[in-house]
Design a protein around this motif. Structure first.
Motif, PDB file in Angstrom:
ATOM      1  N   TYR A 113      59.387 -92.127 -24.319  1.00 58.91           N
ATOM      2  CA  TYR A 113      58.561 -91.264 -23.481  1.00 58.91           C
ATOM      3  C   TYR A 113      57.464 -92.139 -22.896  1.00 58.91           C
ATOM      4  O   TYR A 113      56.610 -92.654 -23.614  1.00 58.91           O
ATOM      5  N   ARG A 114      57.518 -92.292 -21.584  1.00 58.52           N
ATOM      6  CA  ARG A 114      56.610 -93.202 -20.877  1.00 58.52           C
ATOM      7  C   ARG A 114      55.727 -92.375 -19.941  1.00 58.52           C
ATOM      8  O   ARG A 114      56.222 -91.576 -19.153  1.00 58.52           O
ATOM      9  N   ASP A 115      54.414 -92.576 -20.020  1.00 58.60           N
ATOM     10  CA  ASP A 115      53.509 -91.795 -19.184  1.00 58.60           C
ATOM     11  C   ASP A 115      52.204 -92.566 -18.999  1.00 58.60           C
ATOM     12  O   ASP A 115      51.565 -92.946 -19.980  1.00 58.60           O
ATOM     13  N   MET A 116      51.815 -92.757 -17.768  1.00 52.81           N
ATOM     14  CA  MET A 116      50.601 -93.509 -17.486  1.00 52.81           C
ATOM     15  C   MET A 116      49.351 -92.649 -17.706  1.00 52.81           C
ATOM     16  O   MET A 116      48.410 -93.061 -18.369  1.00 52.81           O
ATOM     17  N   ARG A 117      49.351 -91.414 -17.166  1.00 48.14           N
ATOM     18  CA  ARG A 117      48.114 -90.640 -17.130  1.00 48.14           C
ATOM     19  C   ARG A 117      47.945 -89.691 -18.314  1.00 48.14           C
ATOM     20  O   ARG A 117      46.851 -89.194 -18.556  1.00 48.14           O
ATOM     21  N   LYS A 118      49.013 -89.367 -19.021  1.00 46.74           N
ATOM     22  CA  LYS A 118      48.928 -88.562 -20.247  1.00 46.74           C
ATOM     23  C   LYS A 118      48.304 -87.184 -20.020  1.00 46.74           C
ATOM     24  O   LYS A 118      47.505 -86.706 -20.820  1.00 46.74           O
ATOM     25  N   LEU A 119      48.681 -86.530 -18.926  1.00 47.23           N
ATOM     26  CA  LEU A 119      48.091 -85.233 -18.616  1.00 47.23           C
ATOM     27  C   LEU A 119      48.720 -84.098 -19.415  1.00 47.23           C
ATOM     28  O   LEU A 119      48.082 -83.078 -19.636  1.00 47.23           O
ATOM     29  N   THR A 120      49.965 -84.267 -19.804  1.00 45.45           N
ATOM     30  CA  THR A 120      50.618 -83.228 -20.616  1.00 45.45           C
ATOM     31  C   THR A 120      51.117 -83.886 -21.902  1.00 45.45           C
ATOM     32  O   THR A 120      50.332 -84.475 -22.610  1.00 45.45           O
ATOM     33  N   GLY A 121      52.397 -83.795 -22.230  1.00 45.79           N
ATOM     34  CA  GLY A 121      52.842 -84.492 -23.421  1.00 45.79           C
ATOM     35  C   GLY A 121      53.978 -83.803 -24.143  1.00 45.79           C
ATOM     36  O   GLY A 121      54.801 -83.100 -23.553  1.00 45.79           O
ATOM     37  N   ILE A 122      54.009 -84.011 -25.471  1.00 40.15           N
ATOM     38  CA  ILE A 122      55.133 -83.611 -26.316  1.00 40.15           C
ATOM     39  C   ILE A 122      54.670 -82.596 -27.349  1.00 40.15           C
ATOM     40  O   ILE A 122      53.662 -82.798 -28.033  1.00 40.15           O
ATOM     41  N   HIS A 123      55.434 -81.518 -27.464  1.00 40.37           N
ATOM     42  CA  HIS A 123      55.185 -80.488 -28.469  1.00 40.37           C
ATOM     43  C   HIS A 123      56.344 -80.492 -29.476  1.00 40.37           C
ATOM     44  O   HIS A 123      57.478 -80.835 -29.135  1.00 40.37           O
ATOM     45  N   LEU A 124      56.056 -80.067 -30.689  1.00 38.32           N
ATOM     46  CA  LEU A 124      57.096 -79.861 -31.691  1.00 38.32           C
ATOM     47  C   LEU A 124      57.046 -78.394 -32.110  1.00 38.32           C
ATOM     48  O   LEU A 124      56.015 -77.910 -32.587  1.00 38.32           O
ATOM     49  N   ALA A 125      58.150 -77.693 -31.909  1.00 38.53           N
ATOM     50  CA  ALA A 125      58.227 -76.275 -32.263  1.00 38.53           C
ATOM     51  C   ALA A 125      59.024 -76.124 -33.554  1.00 38.53           C
ATOM     52  O   ALA A 125      60.198 -76.489 -33.614  1.00 38.53           O
ATOM     53  N   ARG A 126      58.385 -75.586 -34.574  1.00 40.67           N
ATOM     54  CA  ARG A 126      59.053 -75.368 -35.861  1.00 40.67           C
ATOM     55  C   ARG A 126      59.631 -73.966 -35.979  1.00 40.67           C
ATOM     56  O   ARG A 126      60.368 -73.670 -36.915  1.00 40.67           O
ATOM     57  N   GLU A 127      59.264 -73.098 -35.052  1.00 45.31           N
ATOM     58  CA  GLU A 127      59.782 -71.732 -35.006  1.00 45.31           C
ATOM     59  C   GLU A 127      60.179 -71.422 -33.560  1.00 45.31           C
ATOM     60  O   GLU A 127      59.556 -71.925 -32.612  1.00 45.31           O
ATOM     61  N   LEU A 128      61.198 -70.575 -33.394  1.00 42.59           N
ATOM     62  CA  LEU A 128      61.607 -70.212 -32.042  1.00 42.59           C
ATOM     63  C   LEU A 128      60.492 -69.491 -31.294  1.00 42.59           C
ATOM     64  O   LEU A 128      60.395 -69.577 -30.061  1.00 42.59           O
ATOM     65  N   ALA A 129      59.624 -68.800 -32.043  1.00 42.18           N
ATOM     66  CA  ALA A 129      58.492 -68.134 -31.405  1.00 42.18           C
ATOM     67  C   ALA A 129      57.575 -69.145 -30.713  1.00 42.18           C
ATOM     68  O   ALA A 129      56.947 -68.826 -29.700  1.00 42.18           O
ATOM     69  N   GLU A 130      57.493 -70.359 -31.247  1.00 40.28           N
ATOM     70  CA  GLU A 130      56.679 -71.389 -30.612  1.00 40.28           C
ATOM     71  C   GLU A 130      57.313 -71.848 -29.299  1.00 40.28           C
ATOM     72  O   GLU A 130      56.606 -72.116 -28.324  1.00 40.28           O
ATOM     73  N   VAL A 131      58.641 -71.943 -29.281  1.00 39.43           N
ATOM     74  CA  VAL A 131      59.337 -72.281 -28.031  1.00 39.43           C
ATOM     75  C   VAL A 131      59.075 -71.194 -27.000  1.00 39.43           C
ATOM     76  O   VAL A 131      58.702 -71.473 -25.854  1.00 39.43           O
ATOM     77  N   ASP A 132      59.270 -69.944 -27.415  1.00 40.97           N
ATOM     78  CA  ASP A 132      59.040 -68.824 -26.497  1.00 40.97           C
ATOM     79  C   ASP A 132      57.598 -68.808 -26.003  1.00 40.97           C
ATOM     80  O   ASP A 132      57.340 -68.520 -24.834  1.00 40.97           O
ATOM     81  N   GLY A 133      56.653 -69.125 -26.874  1.00 44.53           N
ATOM     82  CA  GLY A 133      55.254 -69.106 -26.498  1.00 44.53           C
ATOM     83  C   GLY A 133      54.927 -70.156 -25.449  1.00 44.53           C
ATOM     84  O   GLY A 133      54.162 -69.896 -24.507  1.00 44.53           O
ATOM     85  N   LEU A 134      55.505 -71.358 -25.594  1.00 46.62           N
ATOM     86  CA  LEU A 134      55.234 -72.429 -24.636  1.00 46.62           C
ATOM     87  C   LEU A 134      55.823 -72.128 -23.257  1.00 46.62           C
ATOM     88  O   LEU A 134      55.280 -72.550 -22.234  1.00 46.62           O
ATOM     89  N   LEU A 135      56.928 -71.377 -23.243  1.00 44.72           N
ATOM     90  CA  LEU A 135      57.605 -71.092 -21.983  1.00 44.72           C
ATOM     91  C   LEU A 135      57.306 -69.700 -21.455  1.00 44.72           C
ATOM     92  O   LEU A 135      57.801 -69.320 -20.384  1.00 44.72           O
ATOM     93  N   ALA A 136      56.478 -68.943 -22.168  1.00 46.68           N
ATOM     94  CA  ALA A 136      56.284 -67.524 -21.865  1.00 46.68           C
ATOM     95  C   ALA A 136      55.754 -67.269 -20.467  1.00 46.68           C
ATOM     96  O   ALA A 136      56.093 -66.251 -19.846  1.00 46.68           O
ATOM     97  N   GLU A 137      54.912 -68.152 -19.958  1.00 48.91           N
ATOM     98  CA  GLU A 137      54.288 -67.906 -18.662  1.00 48.91           C
ATOM     99  C   GLU A 137      55.113 -68.446 -17.496  1.00 48.91           C
ATOM    100  O   GLU A 137      54.699 -68.328 -16.337  1.00 48.91           O
TER     101      GLU A 137
END
Length: 266
Positions: A113-137
């Motif tokens: 994972y290569r990124d110069m400006r680091k404006l966003t990044g990497i999440h780890l979802a341990r529950e499907l609810a966390e996946v749904d939450g990140l994509l909910a909007e």
């Protein structure tokens, strides 16, 4: 900025790791991790197998599994690429790039994972609810949305067309360059109000979006050939590739916008 076609290209890069075990995770810059420490991130993924990666809009989702060819399960790795991020597949002996922030190590190579400006990044979802939450909007994926829903979502926003198309809660995946390309192909002015669009114009806009994305997804980026508006963005004497009219550049919704006054009249 990576847009839907670019992230589809990154998905194909990540696909090389499918059914391979993560031997190690090296975090060179913990600032790209969201809501988790380096140690926890590494412990959660070591000895897990990457399953088939998926994409929604500008997000890349990688489920993991307990064994090769096993059903996908938790945790999931969710990556967003912000303004400057990308994924690279590298041999083990490739020199580390100064912007390589996280390296996933497999027996067959490394996913970086290569990124110069680091404006966003990497999440780890341990529950499907966390996946749904990140994509909910997020709205529906721009590559997969059907014409009826596309028209309904656009016309209910009551705003200028270009900002509406770029709003990830309306439609997921489009960015500045892809939106300019679609509007130029559909011959629609970017400042038009969404509520003024006819059913014929909405249908044309949807068809051109699907056609453009289909080609761009195959390339893994928005092509910059001579027949594409994108191919003329940086020319000193910008001319429409369809009619040769001098292209205009203005700001629409706070974004630099390229359009043809002949093909896209007010």
């Amino acid at each position: 900025m990576p847009e839907l076609p670019d992230v589809e290209g990154f998905r194909r890069v990540a696909q090389r790791a499918t059914n391979h075990q993560v031997r190690d995770v090296r975090v060179h810059d913990a600032q790209v991790l969201r809501g988790i420490t380096s140690d926890s991130f590494q412990r959660a993924l070591r000895r897990r197998y990457f399953a088939e990666p998926r994409r929604h809009g500008k997000w890349l989702l990688i489920p993991t599994a307990g064994a090769a060819n096993a059903p996908a399960s938790l945790p999931w790795v969710l990556l967003h690429f912000g303004m400057t991020g990308n994924l690279q597949w590298c041999p083990h002996d490739a020199e580390l790039h100064q912007h390589d922030r996280v390296v996933f190590d497999f027996t067959i190579g490394e996913l970086r994972y290569r990124d110069m400006r680091k404006l966003t990044g990497i999440h780890l979802a341990r529950e499907l609810a966390e996946v749904d939450g990140l994509l909910a909007e997020l709205g529906p994926d721009a590559e997969r949305i059907e014409a009826a829903e596309f028209g309904e979502r656009l016309t209910r926003t009551r705003r200028r067309l270009k900002p509406a198309l770029m709003d990830q809660s309306v439609l997921a995946g489009l960015g500045n360059i892809s939106t300019d390309e679609i509007l130029w192909r559909a011959r629609i002015q970017p400042n038009r109000a969404t509520t003024e669009l006819t059913s014929e114009e909405l249908g044309q806009l949807h068809r051109e979006m699907r056609t453009m994305l289909r080609t761009a997804v195959r390339a893994g980026r928005i092509p910059d050939g001579a027949s594409w508006l994108t191919g003329h963005r940086d020319e000193p004497d910008r001319r429409c590739p369809r009619c040769s009219t001098a292209l205009r550049r203005s700001r629409v919704g706070g974004r630099s916008t390229l359009w043809c006054p002949t093909c896209q009249p007010d």
